[in-house]
Design a protein around this motif. Structure first.
Motif, short mmCIF file in Angstrom:
data_model
loop_
_atom_site.label_atom_id
_atom_site.label_comp_id
_atom_site.label_asym_id
_atom_site.label_seq_id
_atom_site.Cartn_x
_atom_site.Cartn_y
_atom_site.Cartn_z
N TRP A 171 52.21 -80.68 -93.93
CA TRP A 171 51.22 -81.35 -93.07
C TRP A 171 51.87 -82.36 -92.14
O TRP A 171 52.73 -83.12 -92.54
CB TRP A 171 50.19 -82.04 -93.95
CG TRP A 171 49.11 -82.69 -93.15
CD1 TRP A 171 49.05 -83.98 -92.79
CD2 TRP A 171 48.00 -82.05 -92.58
NE1 TRP A 171 47.95 -84.21 -92.04
CE2 TRP A 171 47.27 -83.03 -91.89
CE3 TRP A 171 47.52 -80.73 -92.57
CZ2 TRP A 171 46.10 -82.75 -91.22
CZ3 TRP A 171 46.36 -80.48 -91.90
CH2 TRP A 171 45.66 -81.48 -91.23
N TRP A 197 51.21 -85.58 -89.88
CA TRP A 197 50.19 -86.60 -89.61
C TRP A 197 50.16 -87.00 -88.14
O TRP A 197 49.13 -87.44 -87.66
CB TRP A 197 50.47 -87.84 -90.45
CG TRP A 197 50.27 -87.58 -91.90
CD1 TRP A 197 51.22 -87.42 -92.86
CD2 TRP A 197 49.02 -87.41 -92.55
NE1 TRP A 197 50.66 -87.16 -94.06
CE2 TRP A 197 49.28 -87.15 -93.90
CE3 TRP A 197 47.70 -87.43 -92.13
CZ2 TRP A 197 48.30 -86.94 -94.82
CZ3 TRP A 197 46.72 -87.24 -93.06
CH2 TRP A 197 47.02 -86.99 -94.39
N ALA A 225 47.89 -92.74 -92.25
CA ALA A 225 49.04 -91.88 -91.97
C ALA A 225 49.89 -92.45 -90.87
O ALA A 225 51.12 -92.46 -90.96
CB ALA A 225 48.54 -90.49 -91.56
N ASN A 230 48.79 -86.80 -99.06
CA ASN A 230 48.73 -85.48 -98.43
C ASN A 230 47.86 -84.53 -99.25
O ASN A 230 47.03 -83.78 -98.73
CB ASN A 230 50.15 -84.94 -98.27
CG ASN A 230 50.16 -83.70 -97.39
OD1 ASN A 230 49.19 -83.42 -96.71
ND2 ASN A 230 51.27 -82.98 -97.42
N HIS A 270 44.30 -85.36 -98.84
CA HIS A 270 43.82 -84.91 -97.53
C HIS A 270 43.48 -83.43 -97.53
O HIS A 270 42.42 -82.99 -97.08
CB HIS A 270 44.89 -85.24 -96.49
CG HIS A 270 44.42 -85.03 -95.08
ND1 HIS A 270 45.23 -85.20 -94.00
CD2 HIS A 270 43.22 -84.68 -94.58
CE1 HIS A 270 44.56 -84.95 -92.89
NE2 HIS A 270 43.33 -84.64 -93.23
N GLN A 271 44.39 -82.64 -98.11
CA GLN A 271 44.17 -81.19 -98.15
C GLN A 271 42.98 -80.85 -99.04
O GLN A 271 42.21 -79.94 -98.74
CB GLN A 271 45.44 -80.50 -98.65
CG GLN A 271 46.54 -80.49 -97.60
CD GLN A 271 47.73 -79.66 -98.01
OE1 GLN A 271 48.02 -79.54 -99.19
NE2 GLN A 271 48.44 -79.12 -97.03
#
Lengths: 389, 122
Positions: free
Chosen positions: A2, A4, A44, A71, A74-75
């Motif tokens: 990912w 940011w 982030a 992370n 967030h996912q």
């Protein structure tokens, strides 16, 4: 991994703002997305700023674990968004579409009912007034006309009766004239009887002078005298009877004349009454006709207003299509999130481009033009027009 | 005898609005919810004009118009497209398929009646 720095949640949030006008549910969800995106992006950005490669190498194991956990969170949030939240939005939009369509169908049916009932009322009022073009003559106008004709017929019958009584009165007066003549004839009879009696008396005197020779003539003279006396009595009797008849005729004439006078007054009164009745009928008919005219005018105004309402109600169809496009786009977002691949700006842009391609209305293009920069938009074409080929 | 008009639209409310407008003009109205449903209603009936939406499930309006033009009994039946689409390329698509007019929603009932009166078969 990912990234940011690309701030994808801010992009999703902004996309949600584009969808937001579609409905309150979408708007609330969009607001949540924007807030979540901003919070996560700020954290982030704070972590990423000032971290050079060398500095990254110096990060403590604690910091790296914190970044990985963030992370992961967030996912997970994105996965929940796709699997749980987006379907709820879609269901809410579907419910709103169904309720809106049902309400508009009912509303349209009610409007149609109003127009139908109004037209029926106008037709009925004109039928009653009998002033509708092509009316069958069963209306009030026809009733008034028939009544006037029948009432005039009553007047004519009264006129005939009155005329007959006048004729009877004239005949009675002629009878009186006859009786006058009869009276004179009776007087003549009495006069002749008197003269005959006088003549018979002279004959009797002369017969007496003649002695025995005149005895027979004396008998005749006596008989003539008897007859003249009887004739005189009959003449007197006739005269008395004529007087009686005359009085009866006069009484009858007086009665007939009085009745004729009363009938004549009754005829005048009758005519006044009939005229009054007809006038009342005509006034009532005029009132009904005026009411029917007012009703027709109002009906035309209401029909025009309903016609305008029918035009406005079609916006439900436009809103329905807009919501369908938003629903399809939300389903595409769900599929994107369910694919397991992290969305980036390019993916979100493709999502919006697909939404843009589904547009059919100027409003949609206008709304999209005020959305994310770089996405082509703008209204084209014009509504409310007819093109003949 | 009243002329019969077939309305094809997936929106029940829109069909009702069109039907009310047409009935006000003295027309008889049949309704279908998409192109496939409409093709089923064409058989065994005399339809004097068709009003069709463009974007519909199962069979869209353009496909429906093309299918109607293949039917011997309806080859010359006038078709009015009634849609939210106002793009020129879409209109040309409708014209190429065989439509006679393109009406953009929302329409005024009196305008629709005027268009129908102009196109309806005698």
């Amino acid at each position: 991994m990912w990234s940011w720095g690309t701030t994808p949640l801010a992009v999703i949030g902004a996309a949600a703002v584009v969808w937001a006008p579609a409905g309150i549910a979408s708007y609330a969800a969009a607001a949540v997305l924007v807030v979540v995106g901003l919070v996560l992006d700020q954290r982030a950005q704070a972590l990423a700023s000032g971290l050079t490669k060398a500095a990254m190498e110096r990060l403590s194991a604690t910091h790296q674990q914190e970044l990985a956990a963030l992370n992961q969170r967030h996912q997970s949030a994105l996965a929940v968004l796709g699997s749980d939240v987006v379907p709820v939005w879609v269901r809410h939009i579907g419910t709103a579409r169904k309720q809106l369509e049902g309400a508009v169908v009912n509303l349209t049916r009610d409007f149609a009912g109003i127009v139908d009932r109004l037209n029926d009322a106008v037709s009925a009022s004109y039928r009653v007034a009998g002033v509708e073009q092509g009316a069958s003559g069963e209306g009030l106008r026809q009733v008034v006309s028939n009544s006037e004709r029948r009432l005039n017929l009553v007047g004519q019958i009264l006129d005939t009766t009155l005329s007959e009584k006048q004729h009877m009165l004239e005949e009675s007066q002629r009878l009186v004239q006859f009786t006058v003549e009869l009276q004179k004839m009776a007087a003549d009879v009495a006069s002749i009887a008197d003269q005959t009696n006088l003549l018979a008396l002279n004959a009797a005197i002369e017969a007496a002078r003649a002695g025995e020779a005149g005895r027979g003539f004396a008998v005749v003279a006596d008989e003539v005298r008897t007859l003249s006396t009887r004739s005189g009595a009959i003449g007197k009797n006739i005269s008395q009877k004529i007087d009686a008849v005359n009085r009866s005729i006069k009484d009858s004439s007086d009665l007939i004349e009085a009745a004729a006078t009363r009938d004549s007054q009754a005829r005048i009164d009758c005519e006044t009454q009939l005229s009054g009745v007809v006038n009342e009928f005509q006034q009532a008919m005029q009132g009904l006709t005026q009411s029917a005219d007012v009703l027709r005018t109002e009906s035309a105004a209401i029909t025009s207003a309903v016609s305008g309402a029918l035009e406005q109600l079609q916006f439900q169809d436009r809103i329905n299509q807009l919501l369908m496009h938003v629903t399809d786009s939300l389903m595409n977002l769900r599929d994107q999130l369910a694919s397991g691949q992290s969305p980036d700006v390019a993916a979100i842009t493709r999502l919006l481009e697909k939404l843009e391609r589904s547009y059919t209305m100027t409003e949609e293009r206008s709304a999209s033009a005020s959305g994310i920069p770089g996405i082509p938009g703008g209204g084209q074409g014009s509504a409310d027009d007819i093109t003949f080929f | 005898m009243a002329k019969t008009i077939l309305i094809v639209d997936d929106s029940a409310s829109l069909r009702q609005v069109v039907a009310i407008a047409l009935k006000g003009g003295g027309y008889d109205v049949l309704e279908a919810c998409d192109g496939r449903d409409a093709l089923g209603k064409l058989s065994g009936q005399k339809i004097h004009l068709i009003i069709s939406d463009v974007n519909m499930p199962n069979m869209n309006g353009i496909e429906f118009v093309k299918a109607v033009k293949q039917l011997p009994n309806y080859k010359f039946t006038p078709i009015i497209m009634l849609t939210t689409e106002s793009q020129e390329d879409k209109k040309q698509e409708g014209q190429a398929a065989g439509a006679k007019a393109w009406v953009v929603k929302p329409f005024k009932p009196e305008q629709m009646l005027a268009a129908v009166a102009k196109l309806v078969l005698p």
